[in-house]
Design a protein around this motif. Sequence first.
Motif, mmCIF file in Angstrom:
data_model
loop_
_atom_site.group_PDB
_atom_site.id
_atom_site.type_symbol
_atom_site.label_atom_id
_atom_site.label_comp_id
_atom_site.label_asym_id
_atom_site.label_seq_id
_atom_site.Cartn_x
_atom_site.Cartn_y
_atom_site.Cartn_z
ATOM 1 N N TYR A 69 0.701 -1.248 -0.019
ATOM 2 C CA TYR A 69 0.078 0.033 -0.059
ATOM 3 C C TYR A 69 0.864 1.277 -0.235
ATOM 4 O O TYR A 69 0.364 2.365 -0.372
ATOM 5 C CB TYR A 69 -0.810 0.003 1.016
ATOM 6 N N MET A 95 -1.988 3.260 -1.679
ATOM 7 C CA MET A 95 -3.369 2.687 -1.648
ATOM 8 C C MET A 95 -3.746 3.242 -0.181
ATOM 9 O O MET A 95 -3.002 3.195 0.515
ATOM 10 C CB MET A 95 -3.391 1.160 -1.676
ATOM 11 N N ASP A 96 -4.863 3.173 0.160
ATOM 12 C CA ASP A 96 -5.604 3.336 1.375
ATOM 13 C C ASP A 96 -5.382 2.037 2.077
ATOM 14 O O ASP A 96 -5.625 0.806 2.059
ATOM 15 C CB ASP A 96 -7.042 3.601 1.334
ATOM 16 N N GLU A 101 -8.184 0.534 -1.295
ATOM 17 C CA GLU A 101 -8.533 1.470 -2.687
ATOM 18 C C GLU A 101 -7.301 2.251 -3.085
ATOM 19 O O GLU A 101 -6.612 2.859 -2.265
ATOM 20 C CB GLU A 101 -9.664 2.471 -2.182
ATOM 21 N N ASN A 103 -4.968 5.013 -4.444
ATOM 22 C CA ASN A 103 -4.790 6.527 -4.592
ATOM 23 C C ASN A 103 -4.332 7.126 -5.706
ATOM 24 O O ASN A 103 -3.939 6.152 -6.778
ATOM 25 C CB ASN A 103 -3.935 7.076 -3.465
ATOM 26 N N HIS A 113 0.502 8.962 -9.552
ATOM 27 C CA HIS A 113 0.649 9.795 -8.257
ATOM 28 C C HIS A 113 1.550 10.842 -8.337
ATOM 29 O O HIS A 113 2.631 10.603 -8.998
ATOM 30 C CB HIS A 113 1.198 8.832 -7.250
#
Length: 160
Positions: A69, A95-96, A101, A103, A113
Amino acid sequence: MKRFGWLILVLFVGFVGCDQNIVYKEYVDFEDGKWSVKNAPSFTFRIEDASIPYNIYYNLRNSLSYGYYNLYLTRYLRDSSGREIESRLDELLLMDPKTGEPNGDGLGDLFDHKVLIKRNYRFPKPGLYTIQIRQYMRQDPLLNVLSVGITVERANGASQ
């Protein structure tokens, strides 16, 4: 039809206006999406005006198959003589951690990103600067990272 022409003009001016603050933007792609610890990309850019503030960002592209993540990166900022101005370990949340989920902005399996490194940073003097980035994860090579880069922008309100 006249409204459509105005809409195109407004969109064009909006896109051109967004890029006026960018001083430097560059990516390095990793072959087969594998980022080795030995592969530490460097990005060299020129700062003409050291009296104004700049925002500096990481740019990263990964696939949804990336196994973590987060991503730890070490960055080094050097001046034109090679003197190290700063080094720092940063954590990027791709990711969260709770929901998984992703990002960033996604298209299919790929996610981009743009992560702020420094806000309103003032370079010591005009000249060439280099930012080197090294992945600092336990996996070598790190899989499913497609590219890394930086963006240097004039901070909002800084004159050109």
